[in-house]
Enzyme design. Structure first.
Site, short mmCIF file in Angstrom:
data_model
loop_
_atom_site.label_atom_id
_atom_site.label_comp_id
_atom_site.label_asym_id
_atom_site.label_seq_id
_atom_site.Cartn_x
_atom_site.Cartn_y
_atom_site.Cartn_z
N GLU A 151 32.48 31.67 40.21
CA GLU A 151 33.38 30.75 39.61
C GLU A 151 34.01 30.21 40.70
O GLU A 151 34.61 30.88 41.60
CB GLU A 151 34.38 31.40 38.51
CG GLU A 151 33.85 31.81 37.39
CD GLU A 151 34.73 32.70 36.65
OE1 GLU A 151 35.96 32.80 36.80
OE2 GLU A 151 34.38 33.39 35.58
N LYS A 153 37.20 28.98 42.85
CA LYS A 153 38.57 29.38 42.89
C LYS A 153 39.42 28.16 43.41
O LYS A 153 39.36 27.73 44.48
CB LYS A 153 38.46 30.67 43.97
CG LYS A 153 40.08 31.18 44.22
CD LYS A 153 39.93 32.45 45.35
CE LYS A 153 41.39 33.08 45.05
NZ LYS A 153 42.50 32.33 45.30
N ARG A 173 52.41 33.74 37.20
CA ARG A 173 51.84 35.29 38.11
C ARG A 173 52.89 36.49 38.19
O ARG A 173 52.77 37.67 37.68
CB ARG A 173 51.23 34.87 39.53
CG ARG A 173 50.84 36.36 40.06
CD ARG A 173 50.20 35.84 41.45
NE ARG A 173 49.93 37.33 42.10
CZ ARG A 173 48.83 37.24 42.91
NH1 ARG A 173 48.11 36.36 43.38
NH2 ARG A 173 48.60 38.32 43.84
N GLU A 202 44.18 28.76 35.80
CA GLU A 202 45.19 28.25 36.88
C GLU A 202 45.47 26.65 36.49
O GLU A 202 44.90 26.14 35.78
CB GLU A 202 44.21 27.91 38.24
CG GLU A 202 43.85 29.22 38.89
CD GLU A 202 44.63 29.82 40.01
OE1 GLU A 202 45.58 28.97 40.38
OE2 GLU A 202 44.65 30.91 40.27
N PHE A 230 39.74 30.34 32.99
CA PHE A 230 38.70 31.36 33.25
C PHE A 230 38.76 32.28 32.48
O PHE A 230 37.58 33.17 32.57
CB PHE A 230 38.65 31.75 34.96
CG PHE A 230 40.01 32.15 35.29
CD1 PHE A 230 40.29 33.43 35.12
CD2 PHE A 230 40.87 31.35 36.32
CE1 PHE A 230 41.59 34.12 35.41
CE2 PHE A 230 41.95 32.03 36.55
CZ PHE A 230 42.12 33.42 36.24
N ARG A 306 44.34 45.39 41.05
CA ARG A 306 43.46 44.74 41.89
C ARG A 306 41.94 45.29 41.69
O ARG A 306 41.71 46.17 42.46
CB ARG A 306 44.02 44.62 43.14
CG ARG A 306 43.42 43.88 44.15
CD ARG A 306 44.19 43.77 45.41
NE ARG A 306 45.28 43.12 45.51
CZ ARG A 306 45.45 41.81 45.46
NH1 ARG A 306 44.68 40.98 45.44
NH2 ARG A 306 46.74 41.29 45.39
#
Length: 445
Positions: A151, A153, A173, A202, A230, A306
């Site tokens: 995808e 970014k 965030r 985003e 997304f 992460r």
């Protein structure tokens, strides 16, 4: 108020420690409960009384704590382990609860009180976002993820959009609620046919031609930010974070119009599909975006982690810059010169004049910290400024990796580095061979 406390700490302090943690906790509760006429003076008197009972070191510690400047190295993972041990609960359960509550403190309070940690994802309660590890190329990322979604970014701001009926909240965030500042995003959420959801995406600013704005300009365009989603984490009463990405993508497509979804392609066979994925990544860069995300199609949404199943791929720029100064570290870096002040040559031609463009303490191993501390002390100019900034002769060249640059009024060159980190020292180069400020300024275009 912190300034008043700091002033007390400059003179009156105890010779030996005597105050307990419980007393500090009682003080904080008393401060929070002191309201009404004259309360500011009452709170100041309580603080002053406590500060005079503390040693000089304890005063400095408490002032940093009150001022939000505490950097003692206790990462969330370490605190999670400690709380789980103290409460005798599985650390994996505590971490999941913290992620879904969006607050480690709330999860810790539940654990220590013996309450259930079986919390679920709820609309209007911010969830810690899933983050991505890095990969050098799309092909490398596909080797690590297997079958994946590739995808675009965007160089925007991460958002999490919640809706429950007529109520819409937008979180950053950092889990700050900003709905009142991004009306276009709230309006887009209300226009969707579903009335209960949590979307990940985003926010991006666009110019009149539909081209993406630079990150810095996006951050100034709150009222005009557009959402690009997304992922969907919750939909009509059902949490989807444990579902594979394939399911979440299908649900997203049924929830959000194509114009508000990030472009992407699925690569079922990484070996044969890598070339197409690399071409797709090139289209993202050509459109002015950061790069691509490569996400394993079977991956769940690992809130707050992460995860190795998500990989970000974007070009890395490097610059050869000169160290102008360094700051003495604290916490685990006490005794080492750590945060570097970085400068570029003032002119394209050889010059002994340098323009500061940023700072960084990232990318430094313990071995490199020891070496640079010794070397920079050899280049030191005078005593440290303000007790911790050591200026040095501009002779040492360091290679810095950056994600880009942005306009800045902080530095005289009008430009600052984004996400700078040390790659290596260039002992083979002299300061006159460092990159010029004009090259860095040209990266703004």
């Amino acid at each position: 108020m912190v300034r008043d406390v700091r002033a007390v700490g400059q003179g009156a302090h105890a010779a030996a420690p005597s105050v307990t943690v419980a007393e500090i906790d009682d003080l904080l509760s008393a401060l929070a409960g002191t309201t009404g006429a004259g309360s500011q003076g009452d709170r100041q008197r309580m603080l002053v009384a406590m500060m005079t009972r503390l040693t000089e070191v304890e005063q400095a510690h408490l002032v940093r704590l009150f001022g939000g400047e505490m950097r003692q190295g206790a990462l969330a993972g370490v605190v999670s382990d400690a709380v789980a041990k103290a409460a005798d609960v599985p650390v994996v359960d505590l971490r999941r609860a913290a992620m879904l509550l969006g607050d480690l403190g709330l999860a810790a309070a539940r654990a220590l009180a013996g309450e259930s940690l079986a919390v679920g994802l709820s609309p209007l309660v911010a969830v810690q976002p899933m983050l991505a590890a890095s990969a050098t190329t799309v092909t490398d990322a596909l080797i690590l993820t297997g079958p994946a979604s590739v995808e675009w970014k965007l160089d925007g701001a991460r958002i999490q959009v919640h809706r429950d009926g007529d109520v819409v909240r937008v979180f950053t965030r950092g889990l700050n609620e900003i709905g009142s500042r991004v009306p276009a995003i709230v309006e887009a959420a209300r226009a969707l046919r579903h009335r209960q959801f949590v979307l990940d995406g985003e926010a991006l600013g666009l110019d009149p031609d539909g081209n993406p704005l630079k990150f810095q300009d996006t951050m100034r365009a709150h009222s005009r930010l557009q959402p690009f989603f997304f992922d969907v984490l919750y939909l009509d009463g059902n949490s989807l974070i444990d579902e594979p990405l394939t399911v979440r993508k299908r649900m997203l497509a049924e929830t959000v119009p194509e114009a508000q979804r990030l472009p992407g392609i699925d690569v079922a066979q990484p070996a044969s599909g890598a070339a197409a994925a690399e071409r797709f990544a090139a289209t993202a860069l050509a459109a002015g975006h950061e790069g691509v995300m490569v996400k394993a199609l079977d991956s769940s949404y690992q809130a707050g982690r992460r995860g190795a199943t998500w990989r970000k791929v974007k070009p890395v720029h490097t610059l050869d810059l000169v160290v102008l100064a360094a700051e003495w570290g604290h916490g685990r870096r006490t005794g080492w010169l750590s945060n570097l002040h970085l400068g570029a040559r003032a002119e394209d031609s050889a010059s002994t004049s340098f323009v500061m463009v940023g700072k960084t303490f990232k990318g430094l191993t313990d071995e490199l910290l020891r070496w640079q501390t010794e070397r920079l002390q050899q280049l030191a100019i005078g005593a440290p400024e303000s007790g911790y900034v050591q200026h040095v002769r501009p002779e040492l060249v360091v290679e810095i990796a950056i994600d880009g640059v942005q306009r800045s009024t902080r530095y005289p060159g009008g430009v600052a580095l984004r996400f700078a980190r040390v790659r290596r020292y260039r002992l083979d180069k002299s300061a006159t061979e460092a990159d010029a400020i004009s090259r860095i300024q040209a990266m703004l275009a």
